[in-house]
Design an enzyme around this catalytic site. Structure first.
Site, mmCIF file in Angstrom:
data_model
loop_
_atom_site.group_PDB
_atom_site.id
_atom_site.type_symbol
_atom_site.label_atom_id
_atom_site.label_comp_id
_atom_site.label_asym_id
_atom_site.label_seq_id
_atom_site.Cartn_x
_atom_site.Cartn_y
_atom_site.Cartn_z
ATOM 1 N N TYR A 33 -2.758 -16.543 -0.555
ATOM 2 C CA TYR A 33 -3.945 -15.783 -0.154
ATOM 3 C C TYR A 33 -3.732 -15.204 1.247
ATOM 4 C CZ TYR A 33 -6.733 -17.419 -4.115
ATOM 5 O OH TYR A 33 -7.220 -17.644 -5.384
ATOM 6 N N GLU A 34 -4.639 -14.315 1.605
ATOM 7 C CA GLU A 34 -4.584 -13.575 2.872
ATOM 8 C C GLU A 34 -4.021 -14.355 4.064
ATOM 9 O OE1 GLU A 34 -5.585 -10.332 3.860
ATOM 10 O OE2 GLU A 34 -4.885 -10.976 5.825
ATOM 11 N N ASP A 80 -8.442 -9.792 -24.071
ATOM 12 C CA ASP A 80 -7.755 -11.081 -23.973
ATOM 13 C C ASP A 80 -6.296 -10.840 -24.343
ATOM 14 O OD1 ASP A 80 -6.670 -13.568 -24.211
ATOM 15 O OD2 ASP A 80 -8.262 -14.409 -25.463
ATOM 16 N N LYS A 129 -3.936 -12.778 -24.386
ATOM 17 C CA LYS A 129 -3.243 -13.903 -25.025
ATOM 18 C C LYS A 129 -3.610 -13.973 -26.515
ATOM 19 C CE LYS A 129 -2.505 -16.439 -20.783
ATOM 20 N NZ LYS A 129 -3.105 -17.350 -19.816
ATOM 21 N N ASP A 154 -3.701 -8.909 2.538
ATOM 22 C CA ASP A 154 -4.165 -8.392 1.250
ATOM 23 C C ASP A 154 -4.216 -6.864 1.232
ATOM 24 O OD1 ASP A 154 -4.474 -10.747 -0.100
ATOM 25 O OD2 ASP A 154 -6.554 -11.033 0.472
ATOM 26 N N ARG A 183 4.754 -14.935 -18.754
ATOM 27 C CA ARG A 183 4.190 -15.946 -19.672
ATOM 28 C C ARG A 183 3.315 -15.295 -20.744
ATOM 29 N NH1 ARG A 183 3.963 -18.814 -14.822
ATOM 30 N NH2 ARG A 183 1.781 -18.313 -14.394
ATOM 31 N N GLN A 222 -8.028 -9.189 -3.938
ATOM 32 C CA GLN A 222 -8.066 -8.086 -2.973
ATOM 33 C C GLN A 222 -6.817 -7.215 -2.855
ATOM 34 O OE1 GLN A 222 -8.749 -7.300 1.813
ATOM 35 N NE2 GLN A 222 -9.331 -9.284 1.024
ATOM 36 N N ASN A 252 -1.149 -8.327 -9.669
ATOM 37 C CA ASN A 252 -0.914 -9.294 -8.584
ATOM 38 C C ASN A 252 -1.302 -10.701 -9.038
ATOM 39 O OD1 ASN A 252 -3.742 -8.485 -8.318
ATOM 40 N ND2 ASN A 252 -3.784 -9.670 -6.430
ATOM 41 N N GLY A 309 2.465 -3.349 24.947
ATOM 42 C CA GLY A 309 3.243 -2.126 24.813
ATOM 43 C C GLY A 309 3.649 -1.621 26.185
ATOM 44 N N GLY A 310 4.070 -0.374 26.238
ATOM 45 C CA GLY A 310 4.519 0.209 27.497
ATOM 46 C C GLY A 310 3.374 0.420 28.479
HETATM 47 N N1 CAO Z 1 -6.352 -12.185 -20.726
HETATM 48 C C1 CAO Z 1 -5.841 -13.426 -20.802
HETATM 49 N N2 CAO Z 1 -5.372 -14.114 -19.740
HETATM 50 C C2 CAO Z 1 -5.468 -13.504 -18.524
HETATM 51 C C3 CAO Z 1 -5.997 -12.205 -18.382
HETATM 52 C C4 CAO Z 1 -6.460 -11.539 -19.526
HETATM 53 N N3 CAO Z 1 -6.973 -10.318 -19.479
HETATM 54 N N4 CAO Z 1 -5.965 -11.886 -17.065
HETATM 55 C C5 CAO Z 1 -5.431 -12.929 -16.435
HETATM 56 N N5 CAO Z 1 -5.125 -13.908 -17.290
HETATM 57 C C6 CAO Z 1 -4.516 -15.207 -17.011
HETATM 58 C C7 CAO Z 1 -3.112 -15.079 -16.461
HETATM 59 O O1 CAO Z 1 -2.207 -14.809 -17.482
HETATM 60 C C8 CAO Z 1 -2.949 -16.431 -15.816
HETATM 61 O O2 CAO Z 1 -2.639 -17.367 -16.826
HETATM 62 P P1 CAO Z 1 -1.381 -18.384 -16.784
HETATM 63 O O3 CAO Z 1 -1.558 -19.204 -15.550
HETATM 64 O O4 CAO Z 1 -1.568 -19.174 -18.054
HETATM 65 O O5 CAO Z 1 -0.144 -17.624 -16.758
HETATM 66 C C9 CAO Z 1 -4.342 -16.760 -15.359
HETATM 67 O O6 CAO Z 1 -5.206 -15.823 -15.979
HETATM 68 C C10 CAO Z 1 -4.669 -16.702 -13.877
HETATM 69 O O7 CAO Z 1 -3.819 -15.964 -13.117
HETATM 70 P P2 CAO Z 1 -3.466 -16.383 -11.610
HETATM 71 O O8 CAO Z 1 -2.637 -17.618 -11.627
HETATM 72 O O9 CAO Z 1 -2.874 -15.200 -10.998
HETATM 73 O O10 CAO Z 1 -4.889 -16.686 -10.927
HETATM 74 P P3 CAO Z 1 -5.289 -17.791 -9.830
HETATM 75 O O11 CAO Z 1 -6.752 -17.584 -9.606
HETATM 76 O O12 CAO Z 1 -4.874 -19.156 -10.178
HETATM 77 O O13 CAO Z 1 -4.463 -17.363 -8.526
HETATM 78 C C11 CAO Z 1 -3.809 -15.916 -6.700
HETATM 79 C C12 CAO Z 1 -4.902 -16.344 -7.687
HETATM 80 C C13 CAO Z 1 -4.307 -14.720 -5.937
HETATM 81 C C14 CAO Z 1 -3.508 -17.080 -5.722
HETATM 82 C C15 CAO Z 1 -2.519 -15.575 -7.477
HETATM 83 O O14 CAO Z 1 -2.847 -14.623 -8.460
HETATM 84 C C16 CAO Z 1 -1.413 -15.022 -6.602
HETATM 85 O O15 CAO Z 1 -0.750 -15.757 -5.871
HETATM 86 N N6 CAO Z 1 -1.179 -13.705 -6.692
HETATM 87 C C17 CAO Z 1 -0.092 -13.050 -6.003
HETATM 88 C C18 CAO Z 1 -0.375 -12.898 -4.535
HETATM 89 C C19 CAO Z 1 -1.647 -12.155 -4.273
HETATM 90 O O16 CAO Z 1 -1.859 -11.056 -4.698
HETATM 91 N N7 CAO Z 1 -2.455 -12.766 -3.436
HETATM 92 C C20 CAO Z 1 -3.595 -12.073 -2.882
HETATM 93 C C21 CAO Z 1 -4.823 -12.380 -3.542
HETATM 94 S S1 CAO Z 1 -6.115 -11.639 -2.612
HETATM 95 O O17 CAO Z 1 -6.461 -12.736 -1.432
#
Ligand code: CAO
Length: 418
Positions: free
Chosen positions: A137-138, A72, A74, A167, A103, A16, A95, A242-243
């Site tokens: 998360y949020e 992809d 990677k 978010d 990485r 989000q 994000n 507030g005021g």
């Molecule tokens: N091709 C290949 N790999 C990809 C890709 C693509 N097009 N897009 C994403 N990936 C991979 C990433 O490189 C990552 O891999 P690694 O862990 O090996 O580095 C993996 O997908 C997942 O990414 P992630 O760790 O961000 O995803 P998650 O679901 O585990 O976590 C979240 C989600 C939101 C907790 C985390 O992204 C985060 O903390 N973000 C920052 C804060 C944020 O924006 N939070 C709000 C989210 S909305 O509620």
């Protein structure tokens, strides 16, 4: 011509916070290219699904006006394509969890090297410090940014709010930073790093509560109708803090949202008391001044509620607004969805999606007279993959076919275009 026409955004956002930001930029006219993992895409496509095999409302309501490419990053060919995208775009927004782009092989230093004009914008849960590596998360942001400890009633637990201030709030902050960086680039010629931490974004929105924390050093907060002889900003229910004192009072109907929020500005007191059949309180020194009323705000709102209970929330609003008294009915999402004025201004919009059909979304909340935001459907997963490779990167059909064969664009690995 739209405000951000000509600006290309490489959109690596998901869930989000990031998508809120890039959707706003798309509504302002930027070409937002959403890069998604082949076969999976943004995880929210398949979350909170209401119609089987159709992108969820979670996804469609946060990704309108964007184009989607599956890539992809990677995969070796995928990395080469990503490099070309970085060279062709103005802004990269992401994000991911902390360190994910590094990485992948694309730390800020490399991105700068590839494209010195690139603005690299990120949302993370926390800024530098003990929690910088945490996923967030949020509601974690609402709790760590000071909102939850100051929301709710003083005899109840901390509460999170339904407004997605962690978010969407941080996405909004990030969009503002990106637009400022684009403006600075006009003179500097250089891109820059733009970072928004969700904890900071929530705190920015909760700043009046940090104000109150400091005021406590000089005595109780008399405008809150709760015990404020404490050393931390308290939860104060529906008090405005507030005021001008305010409270949500009940109205006719008795439903869960039959309430109106009323504010007592000093000039409004006399009118309230006339309406409430208590004209004797208008000039009574025990009630007539804001200072006299402060210790008995509860009683003031009880008197007003006796009157509001005789009216519906809309009737009460009409009567009070006619006297310039600030107030607002508590509107449910059902009522908001049907509100004609919000439809007329494009704040609530009906959009047609190729597989979902019609659905409602929230349109651009800021109106620009010279850059109208027209809300279009969100993209299907990978809908624009070939179009982007051909038109944005100028790849030949042969190169696109080779990319399919490499697996960088997903299955089928050997898809060919004519
Ligand atoms: N091709 C290949 N790999 C990809 C890709 C693509 N097009 N897009 C994403 N990936 C991979 C990433 O490189 C990552 O891999 P690694 O862990 O090996 O580095 C993996 O997908 C997942 O990414 P992630 O760790 O961000 O995803 P998650 O679901 O585990 O976590 C979240 C989600 C939101 C907790 C985390 O992204 C985060 O903390 N973000 C920052 C804060 C944020 O924006 N939070 C709000 C989210 S909305 O509620």
């Amino acid at each position: 011509m739209k405000a951000l026409e000509g600006i290309k955004i490489l959109d690596f956002t998901h869930v989000q916070s990031g998508p809120t930001c890039t959707q706003l930029l798309a509504w302002l006219g930027a070409d937002v290219i959403k890069v998604e993992r082949p076969g999976i895409g943004d995880i929210t496509r398949g979350q909170l699904v209401d119609i089987p095999d159709v992108d969820s409302l979670y996804f469609t309501m946060l990704n309108s006006n964007k184009r989607s490419i599956t890539l992809d990053t990677k995969n070796e060919t995928g990395k080469e394509i990503l490099i070309r995208l970085i060279k062709s775009c103005d802004v990269l927004v992401e994000n991911f969890a902390p360190g994910a782009l590094d990485r992948m092989g694309f730390p800020w230093e490399r991105i700068q090297e590839l494209n010195p004009r690139m603005i690299y914008a990120s949302v993370k849960g926390f800024g530098p410090g003990p929690y910088e590596d945490c996923k967030v998360y949020e509601n974690v942001a609402q709790c760590t940014g000071g909102a939850a400890s100051t929301t709710g009633f003083d005899d109840g637990p901390p509460l999170v709010t339904g407004a997605q201030i962690g978010d969407s709030g941080t996405g909004l902050h990030l969009a503002f930073g990106i637009v400022a960086a684009l403006f600075q680039r006009v003179t500097s010629g250089r891109g820059q790093r733009v970072q928004a931490a969700m904890q900071d974004g929530v705190l920015n929105l909760a700043r009046v509560k940090l104000r109150d924390q400091q005021r406590l050093a000089h005595g109780p907060l008399t405008e809150y109708p709760v015990n404020t002889d404490v050393d931390e900003t308290p939860r104060a229910g529906n008090a405005s803090g507030g005021g001008q004192p305010g409270w949500a009072v009940r109205t006719k109907g008795g439903g869960p949202n039959d309430y109106i929020y009323v504010i007592i500005q000093p000039p409004g007191w006399a009118y309230y008391m006339e309406l409430c059949g208590r004209p004797e309180l208008v000039d009574d020194p025990e009630w007539s001044t804001p200072a006299a009323r402060l210790p008995k705000l509860d009683e003031c709102f009880k008197i007003i509620e006796e009157w509001t209970l005789t009216k519906t929330k809309r009737e009460a609003m009409d009567i009070l607004n006619a006297r310039d008294i600030p107030c607002g009915p508590i509107l449910s999402m059902k009522e908001i969805a049907d509100e004609p004025a919000l439809r007329n201004t494009g704040t609530i919009v009906e959009v047609d999606h190729p597989t979902r059909g019609k659905y409602l979304t929230v349109g651009m909340p800021v109106k620009l007279s010279d850059s109208e935001a027209k809300v279009q459907s969100s993209p299907l997963l990978g809908e624009h993959t070939e179009e982007i490779l051909l038109d944005v990167l100028g790849l030949s059909k042969k190169e696109v076919n080779a990319a399919w064969k490499s697996g960088a664009l997903g299955e089928p690995a050997a898809k060919a275009i004519d």
